[in-house]
Design a protein around this motif. Sequence first.
Motif, PDB file in Angstrom:
ATOM      1  N   PRO A  47       5.461  -8.833 -14.113  1.00 58.97           N
ATOM      2  CA  PRO A  47       5.064  -7.726 -13.239  1.00 58.97           C
ATOM      3  C   PRO A  47       4.304  -8.173 -11.999  1.00 58.97           C
ATOM      4  O   PRO A  47       4.560  -7.688 -10.900  1.00 58.97           O
ATOM      5  CB  PRO A  47       4.142  -6.884 -14.132  1.00 58.97           C
ATOM      6  N   ASN A  48       3.378  -9.086 -12.157  1.00 54.04           N
ATOM      7  CA  ASN A  48       2.521  -9.476 -11.039  1.00 54.04           C
ATOM      8  C   ASN A  48       2.983 -10.763 -10.386  1.00 54.04           C
ATOM      9  O   ASN A  48       2.802 -11.840 -10.928  1.00 54.04           O
ATOM     10  CB  ASN A  48       1.086  -9.668 -11.513  1.00 54.04           C
ATOM     11  N   LEU A  49       3.575 -10.635  -9.222  1.00 55.81           N
ATOM     12  CA  LEU A  49       4.006 -11.821  -8.490  1.00 55.81           C
ATOM     13  C   LEU A  49       3.465 -11.753  -7.077  1.00 55.81           C
ATOM     14  O   LEU A  49       3.162 -10.685  -6.564  1.00 55.81           O
ATOM     15  CB  LEU A  49       5.534 -11.902  -8.461  1.00 55.81           C
ATOM     16  N   MET A  50       3.362 -12.892  -6.429  1.00 59.16           N
ATOM     17  CA  MET A  50       2.910 -12.928  -5.054  1.00 59.16           C
ATOM     18  C   MET A  50       4.109 -12.680  -4.140  1.00 59.16           C
ATOM     19  O   MET A  50       5.158 -13.309  -4.270  1.00 59.16           O
ATOM     20  CB  MET A  50       2.301 -14.285  -4.721  1.00 59.16           C
ATOM     21  N   THR A  51       3.883 -11.757  -3.197  1.00 58.05           N
ATOM     22  CA  THR A  51       4.998 -11.347  -2.344  1.00 58.05           C
ATOM     23  C   THR A  51       5.605 -12.511  -1.567  1.00 58.05           C
ATOM     24  O   THR A  51       6.822 -12.584  -1.403  1.00 58.05           O
ATOM     25  CB  THR A  51       4.542 -10.277  -1.342  1.00 58.05           C
TER      26      THR A  51
ATOM     27  N   PRO B  47      -0.597 -12.075   4.225  1.00 64.01           N
ATOM     28  CA  PRO B  47       0.683 -12.630   3.776  1.00 64.01           C
ATOM     29  C   PRO B  47       0.882 -12.569   2.262  1.00 64.01           C
ATOM     30  O   PRO B  47       1.948 -12.192   1.785  1.00 64.01           O
ATOM     31  CB  PRO B  47       0.618 -14.092   4.226  1.00 64.01           C
ATOM     32  N   ASN B  48      -0.132 -12.917   1.510  1.00 64.53           N
ATOM     33  CA  ASN B  48       0.032 -13.001   0.050  1.00 64.53           C
ATOM     34  C   ASN B  48      -0.564 -11.812  -0.659  1.00 64.53           C
ATOM     35  O   ASN B  48      -1.773 -11.682  -0.752  1.00 64.53           O
ATOM     36  CB  ASN B  48      -0.638 -14.266  -0.472  1.00 64.53           C
ATOM     37  N   LEU B  49       0.291 -10.984  -1.183  1.00 59.75           N
ATOM     38  CA  LEU B  49      -0.187  -9.831  -1.945  1.00 59.75           C
ATOM     39  C   LEU B  49       0.523  -9.804  -3.284  1.00 59.75           C
ATOM     40  O   LEU B  49       1.600 -10.359  -3.453  1.00 59.75           O
ATOM     41  CB  LEU B  49       0.104  -8.541  -1.178  1.00 59.75           C
ATOM     42  N   MET B  50      -0.098  -9.139  -4.239  1.00 61.47           N
ATOM     43  CA  MET B  50       0.529  -9.003  -5.545  1.00 61.47           C
ATOM     44  C   MET B  50       1.508  -7.837  -5.503  1.00 61.47           C
ATOM     45  O   MET B  50       1.160  -6.739  -5.075  1.00 61.47           O
ATOM     46  CB  MET B  50      -0.526  -8.740  -6.621  1.00 61.47           C
ATOM     47  N   THR B  51       2.709  -8.098  -6.021  1.00 65.27           N
ATOM     48  CA  THR B  51       3.758  -7.087  -5.921  1.00 65.27           C
ATOM     49  C   THR B  51       3.378  -5.775  -6.608  1.00 65.27           C
ATOM     50  O   THR B  51       3.682  -4.701  -6.100  1.00 65.27           O
ATOM     51  CB  THR B  51       5.066  -7.609  -6.541  1.00 65.27           C
ATOM     52  N   ASP B  52       2.711  -5.866  -7.753  1.00 72.09           N
ATOM     53  CA  ASP B  52       2.430  -4.613  -8.466  1.00 72.09           C
ATOM     54  C   ASP B  52       1.383  -3.780  -7.739  1.00 72.09           C
ATOM     55  O   ASP B  52       1.395  -2.556  -7.812  1.00 72.09           O
ATOM     56  CB  ASP B  52       2.020  -4.890  -9.915  1.00 72.09           C
ATOM     57  N   LYS B  53       0.475  -4.465  -7.033  1.00 72.18           N
ATOM     58  CA  LYS B  53      -0.515  -3.711  -6.264  1.00 72.18           C
ATOM     59  C   LYS B  53       0.161  -3.013  -5.086  1.00 72.18           C
ATOM     60  O   LYS B  53      -0.123  -1.858  -4.791  1.00 72.18           O
ATOM     61  CB  LYS B  53      -1.612  -4.654  -5.753  1.00 72.18           C
ATOM     62  N   LEU B  65       9.051  -1.890  -3.669  1.00 75.28           N
ATOM     63  CA  LEU B  65       9.563  -3.108  -3.048  1.00 75.28           C
ATOM     64  C   LEU B  65      10.890  -3.502  -3.689  1.00 75.28           C
ATOM     65  O   LEU B  65      10.977  -3.621  -4.904  1.00 75.28           O
ATOM     66  CB  LEU B  65       8.575  -4.265  -3.210  1.00 75.28           C
TER      67      LEU B  65
END
Lengths: 80, 80
Positions: A47-51, B47-53, B65
């Motif tokens: 679930p939690n990945l870095m974009t 640039p770097n964000l967590m996808t679930d957030k 996304l």
Amino acid sequence: MKNWNRNNATSEFVRSRRKESKMTQFELSDLTGVGLRFVRDLEQGKPNLMTDKVNQVLLFFGHQLTPTPLSDETRRSLGK
Amino acid sequence: MKNWNRNNATSEFVRSRRKESKMTQFELSDLTGVGLRFVRDLEQGKPNLMTDKVNQVLLFFGHQLTPTPLSDETRRSLGK
DNA sequence: GTCTTTTATACCTTTATGGGTATAATCGAT
DNA sequence: ATCGATTATACCCATAAAGGTATAAAAGAC
């Protein structure tokens, strides 16, 4: 154990594209510059990945993460 | 100082949608459950964000996304 | 112009991702 | 069926994201 969801848009996209290209997870990780572990997590639906890491892989297939409207499918699975 | 890119699909989407809804960053963070700092980082183009957030915020606007083909615009800015 | 609200930047702490490695399990070819 | 390659799971560690707080800047109302 793992309540990840393999059946999400991104996981399925990467898995199918990689297979179409007849590549192994290792080759993909090598060519995209991300770790093998990341390719695994991505395809398994962590679930939690870095974009930026996800985009690093998607870019290889000429894609990127962007906001898209929820599909009826997704909306149903979320109970929205 | 900050070489972030405010002009990316996700940042612009959230900013415009939030303004259309006449909400403050605080209200959005409150309603979506993410931290105020995250809303800021998101809209500023960190640039770097967590996808679930990110999805937690996008979901509020009925979006998520997903992998999409690179636009000519984006491809140009990447020199691809 | 002033005052208030909203947004932006900076510092600090906690937490969990990403990466590496090792080990199982699964799949494929023969 | 065996043997090899590929994929899956589990562990540890370093790094950076997310959150909180405080402060500065910008935008708006008046």
